[in-house]
Design an enzyme around this catalytic site. Structure first.
Site, PDB file in Angstrom:
ATOM      1  N   CYS A  89       0.804  -1.225   0.000  1.00 29.56           N
ATOM      2  CA  CYS A  89       0.000   0.000   0.000  1.00 29.56           C
ATOM      3  C   CYS A  89       0.838   1.276   0.000  1.00 29.56           C
ATOM      4  O   CYS A  89       0.317   2.347  -0.327  1.00 29.56           O
ATOM      5  CB  CYS A  89      -0.933   0.008   1.204  1.00 29.56           C
ATOM      6  N   HIS A 393      -9.029   2.839  -3.094  1.00 29.83           N
ATOM      7  CA  HIS A 393      -7.646   2.544  -2.700  1.00 29.83           C
ATOM      8  C   HIS A 393      -6.959   1.681  -3.761  1.00 29.83           C
ATOM      9  O   HIS A 393      -6.803   0.473  -3.585  1.00 29.83           O
ATOM     10  CB  HIS A 393      -7.682   1.825  -1.338  1.00 29.83           C
ATOM     11  N   CYS A 423      -1.008   2.327   6.640  1.00 26.09           N
ATOM     12  CA  CYS A 423      -0.651   0.966   7.032  1.00 26.09           C
ATOM     13  C   CYS A 423      -0.287   0.212   5.758  1.00 26.09           C
ATOM     14  O   CYS A 423      -0.710   0.575   4.655  1.00 26.09           O
ATOM     15  CB  CYS A 423      -1.797   0.285   7.765  1.00 26.09           C
TER      16      CYS A 423
END
Length: 437
Positions: A89, A393, A423
Site C-alpha cells: 500500500c 484505494h 498501514c
C-alpha cells in the site's frame, strides 16, 4: 538544503471502483494517461527527466517493469531509465522517498514518480496441477496424445484461484486484510456503529470536496486509440472526469444493514466501512529545490522527512503508529506539529485503532518504547476531503495520491505542514512529513 526533494505538481486519473469505468485499462495505460497529463500540466521538457519511478503492486504480466512501459508510452526519451517499486500500500510513497534518496546520492535531480494499479485486471490463476495438465496438452503431438492429455482434466482443474484475494492475504499470519481489521476492532473495542459513523463521514467529506478534488484529476477516455485497436468497432465511451466511489446518498441506516464480510458470525467490518477496491494512477513531478529555482517552478511543497517501520502482520493496521514514532525520532516532528493529516482509510476499524493508539500512553510505552503518547489526531484535520472508504484505494497509487491531496490542501488553506501515513500489508507503516513552501 538545495538538495531537498520538492513536489512541483501532480495529477491523477479518476479513481473508479473495480469492474467499472476504468476496468478496460491496464495499469500501464492508466499510468501513461497520468504521466502524459503531468507533462502537459507542468510543461517540463522530458529530456530533463533523470528517471521515472512508479509504484505498482500487481504488475501486468505483459508489461513487467511497468514504470518503463509507462515512460516510453508517455513519450519520455528512451535514454531515461525507469524503475518499478513495490511496498504494497505504500508503493506510491516508496516512489517519492526513493527519488529523495537518489537525489541525495547524486543520482539525479528531476524525477517523475507516482503509482498505478488496475485491480480490475489482477488475473485469475490456475492451480499448479492444472497448469501441468495444460502443459502436457500443449506438448501433445498426435490426436491420441492430445485426447489422453485432455482426459486427465477434472472439473476442479477449471476452478481458478483469485489473484486479488491471494494478494490481499498475508502469507505469514494467514489472515486477509479484512481479518486483520477485525483483530484491531476486537483489541481496541471498536463497534460496528463507530466504524459506520467514520465511513459515513468519509463519504460526506468526499462529496463536499468534489470540486476541489477535480483539480487533481485529468480526464480519461476509455475508448482511446489503444483500446480501439484491441476492440475494433467498439463504440466511443463517455469521458471519465471524476471519482465514482463517493455516495451522495450514503446514510447510517444503509451502512447498518450491511453484514460483516470477514467474520460473518461475530465481526463488524463490512464492505461499507472498508476501503473500495479501485483502479487509478497518480503522477508527480519532483526535483531538487535548486533545480526548481533554476527552471522557474513554484513547488507545492517539500518532503521534510519520512520513515518506514515494521509491526505484527496480524495487526498491520497499526503500522502508521510505528512509522510516526520512528519519523519523530529522526525529524523531531510530532503529531501536534501537523496542520493536516492524511491517514489512509484501509478500514474504518484500522483508522480508529490508530487514533486510539496514538492517544494511548500504555500503547506508546508497551509497543513503541516511547515515554509518552504520540499525540491526539484531531478529527477536524484528519482526511478533510474524505479518504479511501469513499474515494477508493488503488494500492500502488494511494501513497502518491495522499501526498498530492495533502499538499494542494495546504496551499488552499494557507497552512504549513501535513503528515501522510499508511498501514502496509505484511505488517509495515509509512509516514511522510510534507511542508508547503
Amino acid at each position: 538544503m538545495k538538495n531537498r526533494l520538492v513536489i512541483v505538481d501532480g495529477v491523477r486519473t479518476p479513481f473508479c471502483k473495480l469492474g467499472s469505468e476504468l476496468a478496460a485499462l491496464e495499469a500501464d495505460e492508466l499510468g501513461r494517461v497520468a504521466v502524459n497529463a503531468l507533462l502537459t500540466r507542468t510543461g517540463i521538457d522530458p529530456e530533463l527527466i533523470d528517471e521515472v519511478i512508479f509504484g505498482c503492486v500487481a504488475q501486468p504480466a505483459d508489461a513487467t517493469n511497468v514504470a518503463r512501459v509507462i515512460a516510453l508510452r508517455a513519450g519520455i526519451p528512451e535514454s531515461v531509465p525507469a524503475l518499478t517499486v513495490q511496498r504494497n500500500c505504500a508503493s506510491g510513497c516508496e516512489a517519492i522517498t526513493l527519488a529523495q534518496e537518489k537525489m541525495l546520492a547524486g543520482r539525479g535531480s528531476i524525477f517523475v514518480v507516482g503509482g498505478t494499479e488496475s485491480m480490475s485486471n489482477i488475473p485469475l490463476l490456475f492451480k499448479r496441477a492444472a497448469a501441468e495438465k495444460f502443459s502436457r496438452l500443449a506438448r501433445a503431438k498426435t490426436f491420441g496424445q492430445r485426447l489422453q492429455a485432455f482426459a486427465k482434466f477434472r472439473p476442479g482443474d477449471f476452478k481458478p484461484r483469485i489473484g486479488l484475494l491471494l494478494g490481499l492475504t498475508d502469507p505469514i499470519c494467514g489472515l486477509n486484510m479484512g481479518e486483520t481489521a477485525e483483530v484491531l476492532a476486537r483489541q481496541f473495542g471498536i463497534t460496528h456503529e463507530e466504524q459506520d459513523a467514520f465511513a459515513l463521514r468519509s463519504h460526506q467529506r468526499a462529496v463536499a470536496a468534489r470540486e476541489k478534488l477535480a483539480k487533481e484529476i485529468c480526464p480519461v477516455y476509455p475508448a482511446s486509440d489503444l483500446q480501439s485497436k484491441k476492440s475494433p468497432g467498439a463504440k466511443p465511451s463517455a469521458v471519465i472526469t471524476g471519482d465514482n466511489g463517493p455516495r451522495e446518498n450514503q446514510s447510517s441506516e444503509a451502512l447498518a444493514k450491511l453484514k460483516p464480510v470477514f467474520d460473518r458470525r461475530n465481526g463488524s467490518v463490512t464492505a461499507g466501512n472498508s476501503s473500495q477496491i479501485t483502479d487509478g494512477a497518480v503522477a508527480l513531478l519532483v526535483m531538487t529545490e535548486q533545480r526548481a529555482e533554476e527552471l522557474g517552478f513554484t513547488p507545492l511543497g517539500v518532503l521534510a522527512g519520512y520513515a518506514y517501520a515494521g509491526c505484527d502482520p496480524a495487526r498491520m493496521g497499526l503500522g502508521p503508529l510505528f512509522a510516526i514514532a520512528r519519523a519523530e525520532t529522526q525529524t523531531g516532528l510530532k503529531i501536534p506539529d501537523a496542520d493536516l493529516i492524511e491517514l489512509n482509510e484501509a478500514f474504518a476499524a484500522q483508522v480508529l485503532a490508530v487514533l486510539k493508539g496514538a492517544a494511548s500512553e500504555q500503547f506508546a510505552r508497551d509497543h513503541l518504547k516511547h515515554p509518552q503518547p504520540l499525540g491526539e489526531i484531531r478529527p477536524e484535520i484528519l482526511n478533510v476531503n474524505g479518504g479511501a472508504i469513499a474515494l477508493g484505494h488503488p494500492v500502488g497509487a494511494t501513497g502518491a495520491r495522499l501526498a498530492l491531496t495533502s499538499l494542494t490542501e495546504l496551499r488552499r488553506r494557507n497552512l504549513k505542514r501535513a503528515l501522510v501515513t499508511l498501514c502496509v500489508g505484511g505488517g509495515q507503516g509509512a509516514a511522510l512529513w510534507l511542508e508547503r513552501l
